[in-house]
Design an enzyme around this catalytic site. Sequence first.
Site, PDB file in Angstrom:
ATOM      1  N   SER A 134       0.817  -1.211   0.000  1.00  0.00           N
ATOM      2  CA  SER A 134       0.000   0.000   0.000  1.00  0.00           C
ATOM      3  C   SER A 134       0.848   1.258   0.000  1.00  0.00           C
ATOM      4  CB  SER A 134      -0.898  -0.004   1.242  1.00  0.00           C
ATOM      5  OG  SER A 134      -1.529   1.251   1.426  1.00  0.00           O
ATOM      6  N   GLU A 136       0.127   3.665   1.698  1.00  0.00           N
ATOM      7  CA  GLU A 136       0.119   4.134   3.083  1.00  0.00           C
ATOM      8  C   GLU A 136       1.434   3.806   3.795  1.00  0.00           C
ATOM      9  OE1 GLU A 136      -2.153   5.796   5.030  1.00  0.00           O
ATOM     10  OE2 GLU A 136      -3.481   6.173   3.327  1.00  0.00           O
ATOM     11  N   TYR A 158      -2.423   0.630  10.255  1.00  0.00           N
ATOM     12  CA  TYR A 158      -2.620  -0.025   8.958  1.00  0.00           C
ATOM     13  C   TYR A 158      -1.331   0.022   8.144  1.00  0.00           C
ATOM     14  CZ  TYR A 158      -4.206  -0.592   4.109  1.00  0.00           C
ATOM     15  OH  TYR A 158      -4.338  -0.999   2.808  1.00  0.00           O
TER      16      TYR A 158
END
Length: 343
Positions: A134, A136, A158
């Site tokens: 990801s 992120e 996350y």
Amino acid sequence: MSKRALITGITGQDGSYLAEYLLSQGYEVTGLIRGQANPRKSRVSRLVSDLNFVDGDLMDQASLVSAVDQVQPDEIYNLGAISFVPMSWQQAELVTEVNGMGVLRMLEAIRMVSGLNGSRSSDGGQIRFYQASSSEMFGKVAETPQCETTIFRPRSPYGVAKTYGHFITRNYRESFGMYAVSGMLFNHESPRRGAEFVTRKISLAVARIKLGYQDKMSLGNLDAVRDWGFAGDYVRAMHLMLQQDEPGDYVIGTGQMHSVRDAVRIAFDHVNLNWEDYVSIDPSLVRPAEVEILCADAERARTQLGWEPSVDFPELMRMMVDSDLRQASREREYGDLLLAGSW
């Protein structure tokens, strides 16, 4: 003989698009399902006759070994995850178990079924593994745009869990010669996106406001900037990664940045409404640690995979609004029928 693919998270947005794409390529596709009462199985309902399903849970090592052994896949796409970032502050341990340790358990299942017991197997086994990493992971970015060598500074539980999944995938590739890759996918959306995600929250609200079902909508940080693309484009990149001679990690994104405010403006303009008349700011919706700017440098994917996105961001937002207008209209028609029936 057709290739066999096993997809975790097949009932999610990406899983459903990937299943469609692989079926179109002649694959035999099996989805890993945690129990038969999956609330989002409707996403792949029209494909059910063409799909196989196997029981398994990313939190249960034995079930994954059993699933991999039963399916004997050529390719495994690990898309199963808790994907709503804000939830990771409320359930950090659960998100870490699924998004981090779940990757390790699947890699271990591949290692055991493939018989990779020594270090650096000569052929890496027969199973090729894709891990859904990801953007992120970049978090508080060290540089813009972000590429495969940009350092990770995750800003959420996350992002931290995804970073572990990314590095453990690389570790198994380097330790056991496993064909294991990670796709560092930037934000990708579609009409199948969950209603909790900001782009879908916007498109749903715009449709409902246009049809008179809703008066206002609340959002958090309108200035957050993302690189948003179409999920249907991104699953093609996943497949391409597993077709290369040598395994490698790739950043996937459009290279175009848009703010949440841009998304709101495009969506309301599409239905001829002024967004400022309907949108309010709710400070409680702002993340505890915000990721301000994410933008992909997908040069490696373009040059080595031959991948290019086909849908730009304005087209994507209009696609999502049109889909939600159709859905909201159907719901109204259904409600009218029920009301008529009650008389």
